[in-house]
Design a protein around this motif. Structure first.
Motif, PDB file in Angstrom:
ATOM      1  N   SER A  87       0.856  -1.188   0.000  1.00 45.17           N
ATOM      2  CA  SER A  87       0.000   0.000   0.000  1.00 45.17           C
ATOM      3  C   SER A  87       0.889   1.234   0.000  1.00 45.17           C
ATOM      4  O   SER A  87       1.900   1.277   0.720  1.00 45.17           O
ATOM      5  CB  SER A  87      -0.910  -0.001   1.238  1.00 45.17           C
ATOM      6  OG  SER A  87      -1.607   1.238   1.335  1.00 45.17           O
ATOM      7  N   LYS A  88       0.536   2.223  -0.820  1.00 47.27           N
ATOM      8  CA  LYS A  88       1.340   3.450  -0.893  1.00 47.27           C
ATOM      9  C   LYS A  88       1.035   4.404   0.254  1.00 47.27           C
ATOM     10  O   LYS A  88       1.848   5.266   0.583  1.00 47.27           O
ATOM     11  CB  LYS A  88       1.084   4.165  -2.218  1.00 47.27           C
ATOM     12  CG  LYS A  88       1.600   3.426  -3.442  1.00 47.27           C
ATOM     13  CD  LYS A  88       1.370   4.249  -4.692  1.00 47.27           C
ATOM     14  CE  LYS A  88       1.918   3.549  -5.923  1.00 47.27           C
ATOM     15  NZ  LYS A  88       1.691   4.362  -7.155  1.00 47.27           N
ATOM     16  N   ASP A  89      -0.142   4.259   0.832  1.00 47.09           N
ATOM     17  CA  ASP A  89      -0.588   5.202   1.858  1.00 47.09           C
ATOM     18  C   ASP A  89      -0.503   4.590   3.248  1.00 47.09           C
ATOM     19  O   ASP A  89      -0.821   3.399   3.450  1.00 47.09           O
ATOM     20  CB  ASP A  89      -2.030   5.635   1.587  1.00 47.09           C
ATOM     21  CG  ASP A  89      -2.176   6.286   0.221  1.00 47.09           C
ATOM     22  OD1 ASP A  89      -1.267   7.049  -0.150  1.00 47.09           O
ATOM     23  OD2 ASP A  89      -3.186   6.017  -0.460  1.00 47.09           O
ATOM     24  N   LYS A  90      -0.121   5.413   4.188  1.00 43.06           N
ATOM     25  CA  LYS A  90      -0.122   4.978   5.583  1.00 43.06           C
ATOM     26  C   LYS A  90      -1.573   4.811   6.051  1.00 43.06           C
ATOM     27  O   LYS A  90      -2.472   5.499   5.563  1.00 43.06           O
ATOM     28  CB  LYS A  90       0.587   6.008   6.464  1.00 43.06           C
ATOM     29  CG  LYS A  90       2.065   6.183   6.152  1.00 43.06           C
ATOM     30  CD  LYS A  90       2.668   7.250   7.063  1.00 43.06           C
ATOM     31  CE  LYS A  90       4.157   7.445   6.751  1.00 43.06           C
ATOM     32  NZ  LYS A  90       4.765   8.492   7.614  1.00 43.06           N
ATOM     33  N   PRO A  91      -1.802   3.894   6.982  1.00 43.17           N
ATOM     34  CA  PRO A  91      -3.165   3.734   7.501  1.00 43.17           C
ATOM     35  C   PRO A  91      -3.662   5.054   8.099  1.00 43.17           C
ATOM     36  O   PRO A  91      -2.930   5.750   8.797  1.00 43.17           O
ATOM     37  CB  PRO A  91      -3.020   2.654   8.584  1.00 43.17           C
ATOM     38  CG  PRO A  91      -1.785   1.911   8.204  1.00 43.17           C
ATOM     39  CD  PRO A  91      -0.870   2.927   7.581  1.00 43.17           C
ATOM     40  N   THR A  92      -4.898   5.402   7.796  1.00 37.46           N
ATOM     41  CA  THR A  92      -5.436   6.670   8.280  1.00 37.46           C
ATOM     42  C   THR A  92      -5.984   6.518   9.686  1.00 37.46           C
ATOM     43  O   THR A  92      -6.387   5.429  10.111  1.00 37.46           O
ATOM     44  CB  THR A  92      -6.560   7.177   7.360  1.00 37.46           C
ATOM     45  OG1 THR A  92      -7.585   6.187   7.295  1.00 37.46           O
ATOM     46  CG2 THR A  92      -6.033   7.428   5.963  1.00 37.46           C
ATOM     47  N   ALA A  93      -5.985   7.638  10.391  1.00 37.18           N
ATOM     48  CA  ALA A  93      -6.526   7.653  11.740  1.00 37.18           C
ATOM     49  C   ALA A  93      -8.037   7.482  11.702  1.00 37.18           C
ATOM     50  O   ALA A  93      -8.687   7.763  10.685  1.00 37.18           O
ATOM     51  CB  ALA A  93      -6.158   8.974  12.428  1.00 37.18           C
ATOM     52  N   GLU A  94      -8.587   7.055  12.795  1.00 33.35           N
ATOM     53  CA  GLU A  94     -10.041   6.891  12.879  1.00 33.35           C
ATOM     54  C   GLU A  94     -10.700   8.265  12.859  1.00 33.35           C
ATOM     55  O   GLU A  94     -10.247   9.200  13.524  1.00 33.35           O
ATOM     56  CB  GLU A  94     -10.398   6.141  14.162  1.00 33.35           C
ATOM     57  CG  GLU A  94     -11.884   5.851  14.292  1.00 33.35           C
ATOM     58  CD  GLU A  94     -12.203   5.087  15.558  1.00 33.35           C
ATOM     59  OE1 GLU A  94     -13.399   4.885  15.845  1.00 33.35           O
ATOM     60  OE2 GLU A  94     -11.247   4.697  16.263  1.00 33.35           O
ATOM     61  N   GLU A  95     -11.762   8.373  12.079  1.00 27.20           N
ATOM     62  CA  GLU A  95     -12.452   9.658  11.996  1.00 27.20           C
ATOM     63  C   GLU A  95     -13.076  10.012  13.334  1.00 27.20           C
ATOM     64  O   GLU A  95     -13.580   9.127  14.043  1.00 27.20           O
ATOM     65  CB  GLU A  95     -13.546   9.617  10.930  1.00 27.20           C
ATOM     66  CG  GLU A  95     -13.032   9.581   9.508  1.00 27.20           C
ATOM     67  CD  GLU A  95     -14.163   9.620   8.493  1.00 27.20           C
ATOM     68  OE1 GLU A  95     -14.109  10.450   7.577  1.00 27.20           O
ATOM     69  OE2 GLU A  95     -15.096   8.814   8.635  1.00 27.20           O
ATOM     70  N   PRO A  96     -13.052  11.306  13.690  1.00 23.51           N
ATOM     71  CA  PRO A  96     -13.696  11.712  14.945  1.00 23.51           C
ATOM     72  C   PRO A  96     -15.205  11.521  14.850  1.00 23.51           C
ATOM     73  O   PRO A  96     -15.765  11.386  13.765  1.00 23.51           O
ATOM     74  CB  PRO A  96     -13.323  13.198  15.067  1.00 23.51           C
ATOM     75  CG  PRO A  96     -13.005  13.632  13.675  1.00 23.51           C
ATOM     76  CD  PRO A  96     -12.430  12.435  12.990  1.00 23.51           C
TER      77      PRO A  96
END
Length: 487
Positions: free
Chosen positions: A248-257
């Protein structure tokens, strides 16, 4: 039994006939003077109705001709502007091609080219800000405001940064697995050059995958008790492992607030949550707010690039409903500069906008140092603006990358210029068609309304003769009545 004809009866009959002759003579005179078959609807209702319809179509056609001329002036001016931009690009693009092919004779040409690129970018923006009359040509359907404005090194289109889309989703906190296992193994003396090569690959310091077999310590450590989630790998941890392995090129995203959870809060038409906190936002909240605002700006730019301004040029002009025209029955006269310069950022994080591309390439070229040891090259110490913070190798990579993208942008602008020419040619053809149509309508109107002049003059002569005869009879009648009265 006889019937007595009195003088009063003769006078009444004479008066009626004289008035009738006078009216016929006047009508014949009007036909000769106006050269019209009828001067009131009652004279010939069928012909008058048909003439009214034809005249209405003729006036509509005249309006369409006027509209076509105005739109052609706009598109022809736009075509000439883009032609001037392409002419200005010839010299710098030739130099860029030489640099790209390593055929430039002097590295110092990069610094001179940097200045040329900045001037060309400024000239391009000014060209897209040109007015025709009181309206800006390339401002979409908002012709009263200038499309582009520089704010420092950033370019704004109608108040929105053209580099919208550069803010990435906030990433989840990165686990410390790699650094921990590296420290432990180095302390134990089991850390090898092969391990270091894989560590650099995992941390994306290099995109080149080592040719040796992948060590097991990443997966072992992730599934061991040392993992933050225990022996079971969580979805987030699995996401980081995919990123480390370049799956995967993208880092895992944070959980949305909670205020931005998908499908929960109301959003505006650009997808921006309407309940974003304004005061007391946490660092993560602020990151999500910046992301959503940036995505909203990108959506606005896309919407403005697709603006339409329909005008009737004689192609049917139909609507499905209020402000819902049938596509193909109107001509879209809106021109947006975004469709010629582009907007947003690409997968490399580089701007798509033509003018910004030239400015950023100029930033890189200005770092070229002929006196750098041991060989001339890009000097990070000279970097500023968009080039600041990059290493010499990164500057060189960015230079080649932007040169390729600038060449592609030039080809796209050339294609858009050809399309502009095609649309301007269509407007010329449409004007000729409308003028021919107006001429044919005018011929039909004349066939219905215009009188046969020879016939009209003959009719007028006959009515004039009758009128003079009526006057002569009146003279005789009046003379006789006067003698009778005197007797």
């Amino acid at each position: 039994m006889g019937f007595r004809i009195t003088t009063n009866m003769m006078m009444n009959t004479y008066r009626y006939n004289l008035q009738n002759s006078t009216k016929k003579r006047a009508d014949s005179s009007d036909k000769v003077l106006t050269q019209r078959n009828f001067n009131s609807y009652a004279e010939d209702p069928a012909a008058a109705t048909q003439a009214f319809r034809l005249r209405r179509e003729w006036y509509q056609t005249q309006n369409q001709i006027t509209n076509t001329k105005d739109v052609y002036s706009k598109f022809n001016t736009a075509h000439n502007n883009v032609q001037g931009m392409l002419d200005d690009l010839v010299n710098p693009m030739e130099k860029i091609s030489a640099i790209r092919g390593n055929n430039d004779t002097s590295g110092e040409s990069r610094k001179a080219l940097a200045q040329v690129l900045r001037e060309t970018a400024e000239s391009m923006v000014q060209g897209f800000n040109q007015q025709l009359g009181d309206h800006f040509i390339f401002s979409g359907n908002d012709g009263l405001n200038a499309p582009f404005e520089w704010k420092g090194e950033d370019l704004y289109y109608r108040g929105i940064n053209v580099k919208a889309g550069q803010v990435c989703k906030p990433t989840a906190p990165e686990p410390n697995w790699l650094n921990e296992v590296r420290g432990v193994n180095q302390g134990a003396g089991t850390w090898t050059d092969n391990d270091e090569a894989w560590y650099n690959y995992y941390t994306h310091q290099t995109d080149k995958k080592p040719e040796t077999q992948e060590p097991s310590w990443l997966n072992d450590y992730a599934t061991s008790a040392g993992s933050e989630g225990g022996a079971t790998i969580t979805d987030l941890e699995a996401g980081w492992i995919k990123y480390y392995r370049h799956e995967s090129k993208d880092k895992p995203t944070a959980e949305e607030p909670a205020w931005a959870a998908s499908g929960t809060p109301p959003t505006d038409k650009y997808g921006v949550p309407t309940d974003m906190p304004l005061v007391g936002a946490t660092e993560m909240d602020s990151a999500w707010i910046a992301y959503y605002k940036d995505q909203g700006d990108l959506a606005k730019l896309k919407e403005m690039s697709e603006e339409e301004m329909y005008i009737d040029l004689g192609m049917g002009a139909q609507e499905k409903g209020a402000n819902n025209p049938v596509r193909g029955t109107y001509f879209n006269s809106a021109l947006s500069a975004l469709n010629y310069t582009d907007f947003g950022v690409d997968e490399d994080g580089d701007p798509k906008n033509f003018a910004i591309l030239m400015r950023e390439l100029a930033d890189v070229f200005e770092t070229w140092d002929e006196d750098m040891e041991p060989t001339p090259g890009y000097n990070p110490e000279l970097a500023k603006n968009s080039a600041a913070g990059l290493t010499g190798e990164e500057l060189q990579d960015k230079a080649y990358r932007l040169m390729d993208k600038l060449k592609a942008a030039q080809e796209t602008l050339t294609a858009d210029h050809v399309e502009l020419n095609a649309r301007a040619s269509f407007l010329q053809t449409n004007q000729e068609r409308l003028e021919l149509q107006a001429s044919e309508l005018n011929t039909e109107i004349l066939d219905i309304e215009q009188v046969d002049l020879a016939e009209a003059i003959s009719g007028f002569s006959w009515d004039m003769y009758c009128y003079n005869a009526a006057l002569k009879i009146g003279n005789q009648l009046l003379s006789q009545s006067l003698i009778d009265y005197m007797r």
